[in-house]
Design a protein around this motif. Structure first.
Motif, PDB file in Angstrom:
ATOM      1  N   ARG A  67      55.791  47.263  37.846  1.00  0.00           N
ATOM      2  CA  ARG A  67      54.954  48.481  37.812  1.00  0.00           C
ATOM      3  C   ARG A  67      54.865  49.149  38.958  1.00  0.00           C
ATOM      4  NH1 ARG A  67      53.369  48.953  32.310  1.00  0.00           N
ATOM      5  NH2 ARG A  67      54.611  47.458  31.167  1.00  0.00           N
ATOM      6  N   VAL A  68      54.678  50.580  38.617  1.00  0.00           N
ATOM      7  CA  VAL A  68      54.273  51.483  39.687  1.00  0.00           C
ATOM      8  C   VAL A  68      52.965  51.921  39.775  1.00  0.00           C
ATOM      9  CG1 VAL A  68      54.894  53.721  41.090  1.00  0.00           C
ATOM     10  CG2 VAL A  68      56.616  52.148  39.995  1.00  0.00           C
ATOM     11  N   LEU A  69      52.204  51.829  41.123  1.00  0.00           N
ATOM     12  CA  LEU A  69      50.837  52.342  41.027  1.00  0.00           C
ATOM     13  C   LEU A  69      50.755  53.817  41.634  1.00  0.00           C
ATOM     14  CD1 LEU A  69      47.726  52.118  40.428  1.00  0.00           C
ATOM     15  CD2 LEU A  69      47.676  51.001  42.763  1.00  0.00           C
ATOM     16  N   LEU A  70      50.507  54.901  41.200  1.00  0.00           N
ATOM     17  CA  LEU A  70      50.513  56.149  41.741  1.00  0.00           C
ATOM     18  C   LEU A  70      49.167  56.362  42.173  1.00  0.00           C
ATOM     19  CD1 LEU A  70      52.739  58.369  39.854  1.00  0.00           C
ATOM     20  CD2 LEU A  70      53.121  57.168  41.940  1.00  0.00           C
ATOM     21  N   SER A  71      48.764  56.662  43.122  1.00  0.00           N
ATOM     22  CA  SER A  71      47.250  57.085  43.716  1.00  0.00           C
ATOM     23  C   SER A  71      47.514  58.457  44.546  1.00  0.00           C
ATOM     24  CB  SER A  71      46.641  56.109  44.520  1.00  0.00           C
ATOM     25  OG  SER A  71      47.395  55.839  45.705  1.00  0.00           O
ATOM     26  N   TRP A  72      46.525  59.391  44.320  1.00  0.00           N
ATOM     27  CA  TRP A  72      46.738  60.965  44.796  1.00  0.00           C
ATOM     28  C   TRP A  72      45.318  61.253  45.468  1.00  0.00           C
ATOM     29  CZ3 TRP A  72      47.434  59.633  39.764  1.00  0.00           C
ATOM     30  CH2 TRP A  72      46.628  60.160  38.849  1.00  0.00           C
ATOM     31  N   THR A  73      45.301  61.772  46.565  1.00  0.00           N
ATOM     32  CA  THR A  73      44.361  62.451  47.028  1.00  0.00           C
ATOM     33  C   THR A  73      44.555  63.917  47.513  1.00  0.00           C
ATOM     34  OG1 THR A  73      44.901  61.618  49.415  1.00  0.00           O
ATOM     35  CG2 THR A  73      43.275  60.483  47.984  1.00  0.00           C
ATOM     36  N   ARG A  91      53.065  52.510  44.822  1.00  0.00           N
ATOM     37  CA  ARG A  91      53.285  51.245  45.367  1.00  0.00           C
ATOM     38  C   ARG A  91      53.665  50.435  44.214  1.00  0.00           C
ATOM     39  NH1 ARG A  91      48.953  53.179  48.063  1.00  0.00           N
ATOM     40  NH2 ARG A  91      48.635  52.251  50.019  1.00  0.00           N
ATOM     41  N   LEU A  92      54.858  49.326  44.530  1.00  0.00           N
ATOM     42  CA  LEU A  92      55.223  48.666  43.539  1.00  0.00           C
ATOM     43  C   LEU A  92      54.683  47.285  43.331  1.00  0.00           C
ATOM     44  CD1 LEU A  92      57.893  48.277  41.413  1.00  0.00           C
ATOM     45  CD2 LEU A  92      59.388  47.746  43.426  1.00  0.00           C
ATOM     46  N   LEU A 130      54.722  49.310  49.526  1.00  0.00           N
ATOM     47  CA  LEU A 130      54.837  50.965  49.528  1.00  0.00           C
ATOM     48  C   LEU A 130      56.313  51.159  49.293  1.00  0.00           C
ATOM     49  CD1 LEU A 130      53.519  53.393  50.374  1.00  0.00           C
ATOM     50  CD2 LEU A 130      54.287  52.990  52.620  1.00  0.00           C
ATOM     51  N   LEU A 131      55.977  51.803  48.041  1.00  0.00           N
ATOM     52  CA  LEU A 131      57.568  52.500  47.661  1.00  0.00           C
ATOM     53  C   LEU A 131      57.793  53.839  48.288  1.00  0.00           C
ATOM     54  CD1 LEU A 131      59.687  52.287  45.712  1.00  0.00           C
ATOM     55  CD2 LEU A 131      58.278  53.130  43.633  1.00  0.00           C
ATOM     56  N   ALA A 152      61.054  56.104  37.791  1.00  0.00           N
ATOM     57  CA  ALA A 152      61.955  55.605  36.815  1.00  0.00           C
ATOM     58  C   ALA A 152      63.095  54.901  37.309  1.00  0.00           C
ATOM     59  CB  ALA A 152      62.605  57.001  35.983  1.00  0.00           C
ATOM     60  N   GLU A 153      63.822  55.284  38.290  1.00  0.00           N
ATOM     61  CA  GLU A 153      64.892  54.550  38.930  1.00  0.00           C
ATOM     62  C   GLU A 153      64.400  53.109  39.447  1.00  0.00           C
ATOM     63  OE1 GLU A 153      66.697  56.912  41.884  1.00  0.00           O
ATOM     64  OE2 GLU A 153      67.130  58.617  40.409  1.00  0.00           O
ATOM     65  N   VAL A 154      63.316  53.016  40.180  1.00  0.00           N
ATOM     66  CA  VAL A 154      62.787  51.780  40.996  1.00  0.00           C
ATOM     67  C   VAL A 154      62.467  50.781  39.565  1.00  0.00           C
ATOM     68  CG1 VAL A 154      61.084  50.966  41.977  1.00  0.00           C
ATOM     69  CG2 VAL A 154      62.325  52.710  42.932  1.00  0.00           C
ATOM     70  N   THR A 155      61.801  51.261  38.577  1.00  0.00           N
ATOM     71  CA  THR A 155      61.234  50.480  37.701  1.00  0.00           C
ATOM     72  C   THR A 155      62.278  50.020  36.768  1.00  0.00           C
ATOM     73  OG1 THR A 155      60.732  52.325  36.162  1.00  0.00           O
ATOM     74  CG2 THR A 155      59.056  51.336  37.369  1.00  0.00           C
ATOM     75  N   GLU A 156      63.421  50.754  36.494  1.00  0.00           N
ATOM     76  CA  GLU A 156      64.753  50.421  35.781  1.00  0.00           C
ATOM     77  C   GLU A 156      65.720  49.488  36.759  1.00  0.00           C
ATOM     78  OE1 GLU A 156      66.726  54.136  34.862  1.00  0.00           O
ATOM     79  OE2 GLU A 156      65.139  54.530  33.380  1.00  0.00           O
TER      80      GLU A 156
END
Length: 126
Positions: free
Chosen positions: A58-64, A76-77, A85-86, A105-109
């Motif tokens: 899974r990918v965790l997205l964080s934003w500031t 992050r993967l 760090l992705l 999408a590409e990384v999770t696939e």
């Protein structure tokens, strides 16, 4: 443990990531766990109070905020036993989910394909 994004369906289905990208992340979350579903990015919050481990694949997205109308986004993967760090997208403008969608999408696939290939090879080796 994942919590549902405000406004998500009562059956536990996460909401589309684009519904979240115009506002800052809540202070009590690490980010949003993102899953591609039929070409859309669906997200659920990963609370600070829960485990810090990102689920495998899974990918965790964080934003500031990064200034007026700009956002810094980090992905992050989750891998077996660690996280990597992705990607980092500095200074994105406006609704940025379309910018990160191809990478997520590409990384999770790719991760799913590698897990399947590993399972097949392990089974053939037995």
């Amino acid at each position: 443990m994942l919590t549902l994004v405000p406004g998500s369906a009562a059956d536990g289905t996460p909401v589309e990531l684009s519904a979240l990208t115009r506002t800052p992340m809540p202070a009590d979350v690490r980010g949003a766990i993102v899953t591609p579903v039929h070409g859309r990015l669906m997200a659920a919050w990963m609370p600070l109070s829960g485990p810090s481990r990102i689920p495998r694949g899974r990918v965790l997205l964080s934003w500031t905020p990064a200034g007026v109308g700009r956002t810094d986004v980090t992905a992050r993967l989750g891998l077996a036993g660690t996280q990597a760090l992705l990607a980092v997208w500095p200074g994105l403008r406006g609704e940025w989910s379309a910018v990160v969608r191809p990478t997520v999408a590409e990384v999770t696939e790719l991760h799913a394909a590698l897990c399947l290939a590993t399972a097949v090879l392990d089974r053939l080796a037995d």
